[in-house]
Design an enzyme around this catalytic site. Sequence first.
Site, PDB file in Angstrom:
ATOM      1  N   ARG A  30       0.863  -1.185   0.000  1.00 22.59           N
ATOM      2  CA  ARG A  30       0.000   0.000   0.000  1.00 22.59           C
ATOM      3  C   ARG A  30       0.893   1.227   0.000  1.00 22.59           C
ATOM      4  NH1 ARG A  30      -3.629  -2.799  -1.543  1.00 22.59           N
ATOM      5  NH2 ARG A  30      -5.466  -3.458  -0.374  1.00 22.59           N
ATOM      6  N   HIS A  78      -1.984   1.230  -9.431  1.00 22.54           N
ATOM      7  CA  HIS A  78      -2.581   0.188  -8.568  1.00 22.54           C
ATOM      8  C   HIS A  78      -3.263  -0.908  -9.402  1.00 22.54           C
ATOM      9  CE1 HIS A  78      -4.199  -0.492  -4.233  1.00 22.54           C
ATOM     10  NE2 HIS A  78      -4.082  -1.639  -4.876  1.00 22.54           N
TER      11      HIS A  78
HETATM   12  P1  NAP Z   1      -1.422 -12.163   4.224  1.00 20.07           P
HETATM   13  O1  NAP Z   1      -1.618 -13.539   3.660  1.00 20.07           O
HETATM   14  O2  NAP Z   1      -2.287 -11.706   5.341  1.00 20.07           O
HETATM   15  O3  NAP Z   1       0.117 -12.080   4.672  1.00 20.07           O
HETATM   16  C1  NAP Z   1       0.635 -10.987   5.333  1.00 20.07           C
HETATM   17  C2  NAP Z   1       2.112 -11.253   5.634  1.00 20.07           C
HETATM   18  O4  NAP Z   1       2.683 -10.045   6.177  1.00 20.07           O
HETATM   19  C3  NAP Z   1       2.339 -12.345   6.682  1.00 20.07           C
HETATM   20  O5  NAP Z   1       3.472 -13.106   6.354  1.00 20.07           O
HETATM   21  C4  NAP Z   1       2.595 -11.554   7.957  1.00 20.07           C
HETATM   22  O6  NAP Z   1       3.403 -12.193   8.919  1.00 20.07           O
HETATM   23  C5  NAP Z   1       3.331 -10.357   7.406  1.00 20.07           C
HETATM   24  N1  NAP Z   1       3.245  -9.242   8.340  1.00 20.07           N
HETATM   25  C6  NAP Z   1       2.149  -8.597   8.809  1.00 20.07           C
HETATM   26  N2  NAP Z   1       2.474  -7.647   9.683  1.00 20.07           N
HETATM   27  C7  NAP Z   1       3.831  -7.692   9.793  1.00 20.07           C
HETATM   28  C8  NAP Z   1       4.777  -6.973  10.576  1.00 20.07           C
HETATM   29  N3  NAP Z   1       4.399  -6.021  11.426  1.00 20.07           N
HETATM   30  N4  NAP Z   1       6.079  -7.291  10.431  1.00 20.07           N
HETATM   31  C9  NAP Z   1       6.478  -8.276   9.594  1.00 20.07           C
HETATM   32  N5  NAP Z   1       5.628  -8.999   8.830  1.00 20.07           N
HETATM   33  C10 NAP Z   1       4.328  -8.706   8.937  1.00 20.07           C
HETATM   34  O7  NAP Z   1      -1.543 -11.061   3.067  1.00 20.07           O
HETATM   35  P2  NAP Z   1      -1.462 -11.250   1.475  1.00 20.07           P
HETATM   36  O8  NAP Z   1      -2.712 -11.868   0.945  1.00 20.07           O
HETATM   37  O9  NAP Z   1      -0.162 -11.901   1.137  1.00 20.07           O
HETATM   38  O10 NAP Z   1      -1.483  -9.707   0.997  1.00 20.07           O
HETATM   39  C11 NAP Z   1      -0.502  -8.805   1.425  1.00 20.07           C
HETATM   40  C12 NAP Z   1      -0.860  -7.390   1.011  1.00 20.07           C
HETATM   41  O11 NAP Z   1      -0.655  -7.186  -0.389  1.00 20.07           O
HETATM   42  C13 NAP Z   1      -2.310  -6.956   1.204  1.00 20.07           C
HETATM   43  O12 NAP Z   1      -2.612  -6.679   2.547  1.00 20.07           O
HETATM   44  C14 NAP Z   1      -2.381  -5.721   0.326  1.00 20.07           C
HETATM   45  O13 NAP Z   1      -1.939  -4.598   1.069  1.00 20.07           O
HETATM   46  C15 NAP Z   1      -1.352  -6.006  -0.760  1.00 20.07           C
HETATM   47  N6  NAP Z   1      -2.004  -6.205  -2.076  1.00 20.07           N
HETATM   48  C16 NAP Z   1      -1.743  -5.336  -3.077  1.00 20.07           C
HETATM   49  C17 NAP Z   1      -2.341  -5.503  -4.321  1.00 20.07           C
HETATM   50  C18 NAP Z   1      -2.036  -4.577  -5.461  1.00 20.07           C
HETATM   51  O14 NAP Z   1      -2.778  -4.585  -6.451  1.00 20.07           O
HETATM   52  N7  NAP Z   1      -0.976  -3.806  -5.414  1.00 20.07           N
HETATM   53  C19 NAP Z   1      -3.235  -6.558  -4.529  1.00 20.07           C
HETATM   54  C20 NAP Z   1      -3.473  -7.437  -3.493  1.00 20.07           C
HETATM   55  C21 NAP Z   1      -2.860  -7.249  -2.255  1.00 20.07           C
HETATM   56  P3  NAP Z   1       2.955 -13.576   9.621  1.00 20.07           P
HETATM   57  O15 NAP Z   1       3.198 -14.628   8.574  1.00 20.07           O
HETATM   58  O16 NAP Z   1       3.861 -13.709  10.768  1.00 20.07           O
HETATM   59  O17 NAP Z   1       1.510 -13.415   9.978  1.00 20.07           O
END
Ligand code: NAP
Length: 307
Positions: A222, A270
Amino acid sequence: MALLYKADPERGRSWQALFAEHAPDIEVRLWPEVGDPADIRYLMAWQPPQNLGDFPNLEVVFATSAGVDQFDLSQLPEHVPVVRMQDPGIVQGIVEYACMAVLSLHRRLPLYLHQQRQGRWQEQPWQPARHTRVGVMGLGLLGKAVLAQLTHLGFNLRGWSRSPQQLDGVSCFAGIEQLPQFLGQCDILICLLPLTEHTRGLLDARTLGALPHGASLINLGRGAHLVEQDLLLALDNGQLSHAILDVVQEEPAAEQHPFWKHPNIWLTPHIGAVTLPESAFAPLLDNLRRHQQGQPMCGVINKNQGY
Ligand code: NAP
């Protein structure tokens, strides 16, 4: 029993058609045509309506996105779970974008494009992918999928998450204590974190300064993960060589935003991944049926953690 859809109206009609064909027991209503609020059991939204208390029988909120940072989780009824979108189409889109960006940086495309504009035919040094160290922040659904694909491409991989993880072929780091060690080993850093109170502004002067001199950044998380002024400084003083950004603090980026014309920034609007009803419908319906049968759903947000 009805599901209220509150997001892009055109996609809403696709969702409506998919439910009518495959799950006719669930009527899809498109915001603002709510009908009797007591019928609404499920809400599917990019941003929920203000007064969720108006829906006395609401059971689940489904986000239309993978991230839920645009939700004010404290405003949602405590007993109502929030489920994020886990769409194979999103995973595919992010993997494509990340590989495109990593390969572009690894093969020095920003420099070659610059040379092309100057009419300069000049070979730059090349090294095989195993000598380029790529680090992914966030080892969730998306970070892991990106790393799996980068493994096939032969890159030298690192990963960083909140809790410790083990991934084949990836050196994993966890927690804020191991962040500097992780950053010091990333020639290319990819942000795929959720936006939470702990990750907002994490990509600041300190973090960028801990990368090897001349490293590059790819932000697919983000816009608010990045302190934009700190990136500009790091690019201008050579600490970073290039940034590929899919997100900015304020979207759409203003006409005068310095990123548009910066020679060392590639900016996309985005488009890393978009939720497509055709691929997102099956996992969503699976979750709905799980909920109806009293089974745990996939992708339920921990409201305290914020992701
Ligand atoms: P997810 O499955 O919830 O995974 C989040 C990961 O981030 C987990 O490994 C988590 O650690 C880690 N994390 C969270 N807080 C942290 C912290 N404080 N320090 C270190 N690591 C931390 O999420 P996802 O589905 O992979 O998606 C990730 C993000 O991608 C979304 O939230 C969104 O912001 C972004 N996104 C962007 C687009 C775009 O079009 N650009 C599209 C989709 C998503 P743990 O494993 O320890 O829980």
